[in-house]
Design a protein around this motif. Structure first.
Motif, PDB file in Angstrom:
ATOM      1  N   ILE A 149       0.867  -1.179   0.000  1.00  0.00           N
ATOM      2  CA  ILE A 149       0.000   0.000   0.000  1.00  0.00           C
ATOM      3  C   ILE A 149       0.901   1.226   0.000  1.00  0.00           C
ATOM      4  O   ILE A 149       1.655   1.459   0.940  1.00  0.00           O
ATOM      5  N   SER A 181      -0.837  -7.593  -5.390  1.00  0.00           N
ATOM      6  CA  SER A 181      -1.616  -6.359  -5.533  1.00  0.00           C
ATOM      7  C   SER A 181      -0.769  -5.159  -5.152  1.00  0.00           C
ATOM      8  O   SER A 181       0.084  -5.236  -4.265  1.00  0.00           O
ATOM      9  N   THR A 195      -1.384  -0.740  -4.912  1.00  0.00           N
ATOM     10  CA  THR A 195      -2.343   0.349  -5.052  1.00  0.00           C
ATOM     11  C   THR A 195      -1.604   1.678  -5.119  1.00  0.00           C
ATOM     12  O   THR A 195      -0.773   1.973  -4.264  1.00  0.00           O
ATOM     13  N   GLN A 233     -10.120   0.262  -4.849  1.00  0.00           N
ATOM     14  CA  GLN A 233      -9.696  -0.465  -6.033  1.00  0.00           C
ATOM     15  C   GLN A 233     -10.930  -0.968  -6.754  1.00  0.00           C
ATOM     16  O   GLN A 233     -11.953  -1.252  -6.146  1.00  0.00           O
ATOM     17  N   ARG A 247     -12.216  -2.140  -0.802  1.00  0.00           N
ATOM     18  CA  ARG A 247     -11.179  -1.433  -0.049  1.00  0.00           C
ATOM     19  C   ARG A 247     -10.515  -2.396   0.910  1.00  0.00           C
ATOM     20  O   ARG A 247     -11.180  -3.152   1.608  1.00  0.00           O
TER      21      ARG A 247
END
Length: 757
Positions: free
Chosen positions: A254, A275, A277, A517, A529
């Protein structure tokens, strides 16, 4: 290897036949060499220096605080450069009189296992303990304000170190190659982490970076192979090049909204990264920043980004979808080359960006989504016009509220189940309005179904049990739960928060929301989220919120409740016949460990009544409801409706509007529905009342069409056994009302079974 290093470094040693001023035995058979300092009033420990070889010291060395020489007392205040370089030290005692330790002072003292640095020391020279392979522990006093360049570099045996709050910076190479370190706590006094500071710390599994840190240096955590998680605070403004290069164990990142740039190769070859972000603060993504991140499946680049550099996402072989914001003006060469799984590219810029042919090497197998008004522009420009298809973007799907009529959540549980197979399912649904403190709320009900295979079946409710959960209220995307016992509202979800906004719960726990996202989460097509909770005394806890659905643990459990494992998981969420969330692993296998296996599903196709009858005393426990079940009045049945004929249509791969229809053998439509497959993942169509025969199901839009057939063999009415419960002899219709006499024809419930006559 050590001799080679020494030959390279000898030119840096003092060029003198004798590097010391005096030599004094310390009383333990060890002679210590000194130089005069501070106008010959103090002493510095040094090496002998004959023939330029400083290898004199071996065994256990105790440095005295004072030395008497020529009838004069001198205080020992420093340890000079190279003093114990490559010596056979076993232990060293440093007195409180010493204030500084010089460069390479203990470099390559491989026999040294521990060092205690006294509080008097205020500075440690660069590479002071470089290559002390046997060093396992070091105590740094709070008199030290900075950890210099390479001070503990290549101390591969170092397993733990405590950095005091006095330290404000960690210099370059400080812990480079400390492969024995598994975790490190960086105090909130640190403001900067230097280049290569923790590079090649291959055993490091977790790092907590405090909010005081404003910069993470170049390659700071390069090749920390075991690093599984990293929390980057909002104070950091840039992630420099190769910062997490080859961190294979890193699974998610993140990036806070303080970061404006991501350097070249920052996450190069982080193959475990699934992932990432990007906040709206990021304006540039450096060359090769995510090169070879084979675990990434989707990437959303925000509107704030103006440039994507060369090779930024090259060789991300599992990347299936990419969204590029409307401010991106340049995409570097091979930015998405060799992304062999890429099927969807969304470009929000209305004007086609000038790119080279090698940017999207797999474009012929992918669909390009662009603003509707820009379709012709993209179709007339190469290489954009070489995508498999160019499709106009649909309007953004409107926010779906949490409190919504006809919504049903299916929640599974494996608590107490050794084989991991789901043997208890609960259905949560909204049923009727109620006014609480002037707010119009929806009541939430729950019906539970337990498999006879459940190990505690005899002690549990063995017929569908019904209970009242409480009242729910939603306003401005904030969802509140009203608990009738304590007569208080509790905010469960706040879908209005922007990315990375945080807020306090219960005046204690702080939660970070987001970033938002869209896409990339199996079984869901809306906005979700990741929510992270952190407390200095406890580890991270995170969950996922699905907009309009709630938590992935079910509608009543989120990050505020049950920080410990609670054994619940959301199997599906539907509104009418539209499925907006579906966990295929659990639906198909009903087992966490056997995804895809089709076994032990005891309640896969249950259709719940939209407005089931409610017991007269909703606050009764399941046990009391069970005990009183045989004595219920006719207007208070708790039977649900069962069938085993249901058509499930998977829409997860689709992202456009479709018309779905079912026709019988004569061509007559028995079901028609226009859907937006970009907002739902499937349809559950009840076909239990269809007449015997063959049916055709068709899904089509202006671009494509899908057709299939199925056959209905019976009416679909089957027996439902209320295991081990003495069934009532009463007869009910499907609406739950008692019949005065057995009907001659029709469908009804008798002795707890659905029958047709």
């Amino acid at each position: 290897m050590k001799k080679i290093i020494f030959l390279l470094l000898t030119t840096l040693l003092p060029m003198a036949a004798s590097a010391h001023d005096i030599e004094v035995p310390n009383g333990d058979g060890v002679t210590i060499y000194y130089n005069f300092t501070n106008d010959s009033t103090e002493l510095e420990v040094t090496f002998r220096g004959d023939n330029y070889i400083p290898f004199e010291y071996t065994g256990n060395v105790i440095i005295p605080e004072e030395v008497t020489y020529m009838n004069r007392i001198y205080k020992v205040t420093s340890i000079g450069n190279w003093t114990f370089y490559d010596c056979g030290l076993i232990s060293i005692t440093i007195p409180n009189s010493v204030t500084s330790i010089g460069e390479n002072a203990f470099a390559f003292c491989s026999g040294l296992t521990s060092v205690t640095i006294p509080n008097s020391v205020t500075s440690i020279g660069k590479k002071a303990f470089y290559g002390c392979f046997g060093l396992t522990s070091v105590t740094i006093p709070n008199s030290i304000t900075s950890i210099g360049s390479g001070v503990f570099q290549s101390c591969s045996g170092l397993t733990s170190i405590v950095i005091p709050n006095s330290v404000t910076s960690i210099s370059e190479d400080a812990f480079y190659g400390c492969s024995g370190l598994t975790s490190i706590t960086i105090p909130n006094s640190i403001t900067s982490i230097g280049d290569y500071a923790f590079a090649h710390c291959s055993g490091l599994t977790s790092v907590s970076i405090p909010n005081s840190v404003t910069s993470i240096g170049r390659a700071a955590f390069q090749e920390c192979f075991s690093l599984a998680s990293i929390s980057i605070p909002n104070s950091v403004t840039s992630i420099q090049e190769s910062a997490f290069h080859n961190c294979f164990g890193l699974t998610s990142v993140i990036i806070p909204n303080s970061v404006t740039s991501i350097g070249s190769g920052a996450f190069y070859s982080c193959t475990g990264l699934t992932s990432v972000t990007f906040p709206s603060s990021v304006t540039s993504i450096g060359g090769g920043a995510f090169h070879g991140c084979t675990g990434l499946t989707s990437v959303i680049i925000p509107n704030s980004v103006t440039s994507i550099e060369t090779f930024a996402f090259a060789y991300c072989s599992n990347l299936t979808s990419v969204t590029i914001g409307n401010s991106v003006m340049s995409i570097g060469s091979k930015s998405f080359s060799n992304c062999s799984s890429l099927t969807s590219v969304t470009v929000l810029n209305p004007t086609p960006i000038a790119i080279k042919q090698n940017v999207f090497t797999s474009r012929k197998n992918a669909t390009l989504y662009v603003p509707a008004a820009s379709i012709d522009a993209y179709r007339n420009v190469s290489p954009w016009n070489e995508f498999g298809a160019i499709v106009p973007l649909e309007d953004q799907v409107a926010y779906r509220p949490f409190v919504e009529d006809g919504k049903v959540w299916k929640v599974g549980s494996t608590t107490g189940i050794s084989d991991g197979v789901v043997k208890m399912v609960e259905y949560y649904y909204l049923d009727g309005d109620t006014i609480v403190d002037g707010r119009t709320c929806k009541q939430m009900m729950c019906q539970r179904y337990v498999s006879p295979d459940h190990p505690d079946y005899d002690d549990m409710i063995q017929i569908p049990s019904l209970r009242n959960i409480g009242a729910w209220y939603e306003e401005d995307k904030k969802v509140y739960f009203y608990n009738a016992q304590n007569k208080q509202y509790k905010m469960m979800y706040d879908f209005s928060l922007e990315a990375n906004e945080s807020f306090l719960i219960d005046d204690y726990y702080s939660y970070v929301i987001g970033p938002k996202q869209t896409g990339g989460l199996d079984g869901f097509k809306g906005v979700y989220r990741d929510v992270m909770w952190y407390d200095e005394e406890e580890p991270y806890y995170n969950t996922t919120w699905l907009e309009g659905v709630g938590g992935i643990d079910g509608p009543t459990v989120n990050v505020y409740y049950g920080k410990e494992g609670h054994g619940l998981f959301l199997m599906s969420c539907s509104v009418g016949d539209e499925v907006i969330y579906l966990n295929d692993d659990y639906e198909d296998g009903a087992s966490i460990d056997a995804a895809g296996a089709r076994k032990d599903r005891f309640d896969f196709v249950h259709i719940i009544k939209p407005r089931p009858k409610v017991p007269s005393k909703q606050e009764e426990s399941d046990a009391s409801i069970m005990a009183k079940a045989p004595m219920r009045e006719a207007e208070e049945p708790i039977y649900g409706e069962y069938n085993e004929l249901q058509l499930d249509i998977n829409l997860n791969p689709l992202a456009d509007a479709y018309m779905v229809s079912i026709t019988n053998e004569s061509g007559k439509a028995v079901y028609e529905k226009a859907i937006n497959a970009g907002s739902i993942v499937g349809l559950n169509i009840d076909i239990s009342a269809y007449a015997k025969g063959r049916y055709t199901v068709t899904m089509e839009n202006s671009l494509e069409s899908f057709t299939g057939e199925f056959e209905v063999q019976t009416t679909g009415i089957t027996e439902v056994t209320y295991n081990k419960v003495k069934a009532r002899t009463d007869i009910f219709n499907l609406q739950g009302r008692r019949l005065n006499a057995e009907p001659k024809h029709g469908v009804y419930i008798k002795n707890g079974k659905k029958v047709i006559k």
